[in-house]
Write a protein that holds these residues in place. Sequence first.
Motif, PDB file in Angstrom:
ATOM      1  N   LYS A 342       0.809  -1.216   0.000  1.00 55.44           N
ATOM      2  CA  LYS A 342       0.000   0.000   0.000  1.00 55.44           C
ATOM      3  C   LYS A 342       0.846   1.272   0.000  1.00 55.44           C
ATOM      4  CE  LYS A 342      -3.810  -2.222   2.475  1.00 55.44           C
ATOM      5  NZ  LYS A 342      -4.663  -2.211   3.694  1.00 55.44           N
ATOM      6  N   PRO A 360      -0.957  -3.579  -7.278  1.00 57.35           N
ATOM      7  CA  PRO A 360      -2.317  -3.091  -7.590  1.00 57.35           C
ATOM      8  C   PRO A 360      -3.005  -2.387  -6.431  1.00 57.35           C
ATOM      9  CG  PRO A 360      -2.281  -5.494  -7.373  1.00 57.35           C
ATOM     10  CD  PRO A 360      -0.857  -5.050  -7.368  1.00 57.35           C
ATOM     11  N   GLN A 361      -2.561  -2.621  -5.179  1.00 58.95           N
ATOM     12  CA  GLN A 361      -3.192  -1.998  -4.016  1.00 58.95           C
ATOM     13  C   GLN A 361      -2.453  -0.740  -3.549  1.00 58.95           C
ATOM     14  OE1 GLN A 361      -6.048  -3.122  -2.770  1.00 58.95           O
ATOM     15  NE2 GLN A 361      -6.096  -4.864  -4.190  1.00 58.95           N
ATOM     16  N   VAL A 363      -1.445   2.844  -2.734  1.00 57.63           N
ATOM     17  CA  VAL A 363      -2.178   4.105  -2.602  1.00 57.63           C
ATOM     18  C   VAL A 363      -1.252   5.274  -2.279  1.00 57.63           C
ATOM     19  CG1 VAL A 363      -4.334   3.004  -1.906  1.00 57.63           C
ATOM     20  CG2 VAL A 363      -2.665   3.634  -0.157  1.00 57.63           C
ATOM     21  N   ASN A 379       1.623   1.989 -12.626  1.00 65.36           N
ATOM     22  CA  ASN A 379       0.311   2.519 -12.977  1.00 65.36           C
ATOM     23  C   ASN A 379      -0.237   3.293 -11.783  1.00 65.36           C
ATOM     24  OD1 ASN A 379      -2.189   3.088 -13.976  1.00 65.36           O
ATOM     25  ND2 ASN A 379      -2.932   0.981 -14.004  1.00 65.36           N
ATOM     26  N   SER A 381      -3.044   4.843 -11.266  1.00 63.76           N
ATOM     27  CA  SER A 381      -4.486   5.072 -11.225  1.00 63.76           C
ATOM     28  C   SER A 381      -5.076   4.829  -9.842  1.00 63.76           C
ATOM     29  CB  SER A 381      -5.189   4.177 -12.256  1.00 63.76           C
ATOM     30  OG  SER A 381      -4.919   2.801 -11.989  1.00 63.76           O
ATOM     31  N   SER A 382      -4.445   3.973  -9.035  1.00 67.33           N
ATOM     32  CA  SER A 382      -4.969   3.684  -7.698  1.00 67.33           C
ATOM     33  C   SER A 382      -4.367   4.582  -6.620  1.00 67.33           C
ATOM     34  CB  SER A 382      -4.700   2.221  -7.330  1.00 67.33           C
ATOM     35  OG  SER A 382      -3.306   1.961  -7.285  1.00 67.33           O
ATOM     36  N   ARG A 384      -3.550   7.624  -4.199  1.00 66.58           N
ATOM     37  CA  ARG A 384      -4.267   8.741  -3.595  1.00 66.58           C
ATOM     38  C   ARG A 384      -3.302   9.753  -2.983  1.00 66.58           C
ATOM     39  NH1 ARG A 384      -7.106   7.198  -6.516  1.00 66.58           N
ATOM     40  NH2 ARG A 384      -9.228   6.391  -6.379  1.00 66.58           N
ATOM     41  N   ASP A 415      -6.090   9.236 -11.387  1.00 66.30           N
ATOM     42  CA  ASP A 415      -7.550   9.324 -11.461  1.00 66.30           C
ATOM     43  C   ASP A 415      -7.967  10.751 -11.091  1.00 66.30           C
ATOM     44  OD1 ASP A 415     -10.240   8.941 -11.510  1.00 66.30           O
ATOM     45  OD2 ASP A 415     -10.342   7.634  -9.751  1.00 66.30           O
ATOM     46  N   SER A 418     -11.271  11.893  -9.014  1.00 71.18           N
ATOM     47  CA  SER A 418     -11.421  11.681  -7.572  1.00 71.18           C
ATOM     48  C   SER A 418     -11.135  12.938  -6.753  1.00 71.18           C
ATOM     49  CB  SER A 418     -10.485  10.550  -7.115  1.00 71.18           C
ATOM     50  OG  SER A 418      -9.136  10.883  -7.384  1.00 71.18           O
TER      51      SER A 418
END
Length: 557
Positions: A342, A360-361, A363, A379, A381-382, A384, A415, A418
Amino acid sequence: MVRGAFLKQKLLENSTSTKKRNSYFVKGTNQKPEKCKKRRMKYTAVPVDYTSLLPEPLLHKILSYLTAKDAARCCVLSKRWKELRDSCPVAEFDQRYFVRSSNAVFQNFVDKFFERRLEQKCDIQIFKLAVASADSKLAPHIDRWLDIAVKHNVREIAVHMQERQVRAPYRMPTSVLSAKTLNAITLHRCRLEVPDGINLPYLTKLCLKHIKLTSQSLQKLISSCPLIESLSLISCKGLVNLEVSNLDRLNRVEVHFCKGIQKVEIVSSTLESFWYYGYTFPQICAINLLGCPSLKKLTLEDPFMNDLSFESLIFNFPYLEHLVLSKCNAMTELKISQTQLKSLILRGCKNLVKVGIHAPQLVSFEYNGGGSMLFSSLNPSSLRKAKLTFEAVESGFLSRCLFVAMLHIFLSNFDHSSGLKLVMRHKKKVAIYQHWNNISLPKLQNMRFEVIKPSTKLEDLLEHLLGTYHPEILSLVTCEGWKKKMLDKVINHIDQNGELNCCTYYTKKCWRHYLHASRVEHFTSPVCNDSELNDWVTSVKSHSELQSTTVSLAWQF
């Protein structure tokens, strides 16, 4: 009908009471008769000390956050506070607050505390002692204080010797290592001799700083603590091997700058956090964490860890969530494939040429290094939250254009729907992007980018940027509909009307006390002979669908 009658009766009562109040005044004047004045003097307000009415455990908690000197000052408030100071289960003494006094004054101060404590006959939960130097006269008194604390069922002991160059460091008495009520021990620059048959059945935290001891002594000490949860070894000497096993509650291990250590091997199914900092001179330390399948946090600063050793190490942690790699200069190619990861931080790994990240997780991501998009395969995209610092971009025009293009592609993959914000920094210039899809980036050295999570308010972000960096140029980039609203928020936050009373009781003032003037700028290209400022203004004004506003700030320190 009943309700109407009730209201009517209340109105009559109010009018009657008003007439009675008016009758108190002398006719034709606004003065009350002497009789009424005397009657009024009986109703005087009596001050109440509401703090002293708090429960005793809560007051003890308040006293535990104060220094010994400030806690002693509380005794003059009232008899209640004096009794609280004498019965407080926390005993903390720091000789730095007696810098103008002799050792005898400090010794007398601590002795009086323990005399009162012996009269109270109550337990001591925490005993902390910081001494400039334990000479031959003060050392016996320290032994006696520690003995009293042990006899009063002490749970936490912290002894800090401040002087570095001491020929004969203070020797920790063996009575401390046999205290069965101890939960935590922190020792700094002491001489520790581990005897046979020691027993610390309830110890959960062991922290040793600047302690010289052998691997056998440390192994003997650890084996006597079956419930230990946290182990910290910081700048310890004499250790060659650190082997830890058969500890069912071990949760955290830290090894920092232990000169001469060659091997760290931990076997623990409960270990969740491991933090290792190695020395910069040639000292290779083999780290073996194969027996730690539950590891979630891993922090490594090892200049001699290579690619192969790292891959074999990280392969065994399927539940890893937080990874920090700092100054791992022997690594050239980094491969990370963690489905549960993460948070990832890459800081100062200057010889990296290729980075492959599959998480993939993920953040949160932080990068601090050279001016190359090594992580372009990631990537985002996930994500934050992200923080990117490029210390040196190649000076060639084509190389810099290629770097900016790759960075632009990376930022565009976030993203944007968001509500993420982008902060761009260069020296004393800061830009806040409320919308940052397909923006233009300046081709400057030492650029810093930070992606801010949507839950962060603009006022909180401004408070952080102004208080931390003191920018001279603040640019705001947003869409047309948000321009006025965003600009008003910024001006209201920066504008100072009247006297400042926000830091009356603090010696360290906030940024508002140093801000001299602010002004909204209307730059036209070119701005001036400053090429960096021209490039900055051009980049923030380049997007046709976005509106930019720049505020100049003048500071006086």
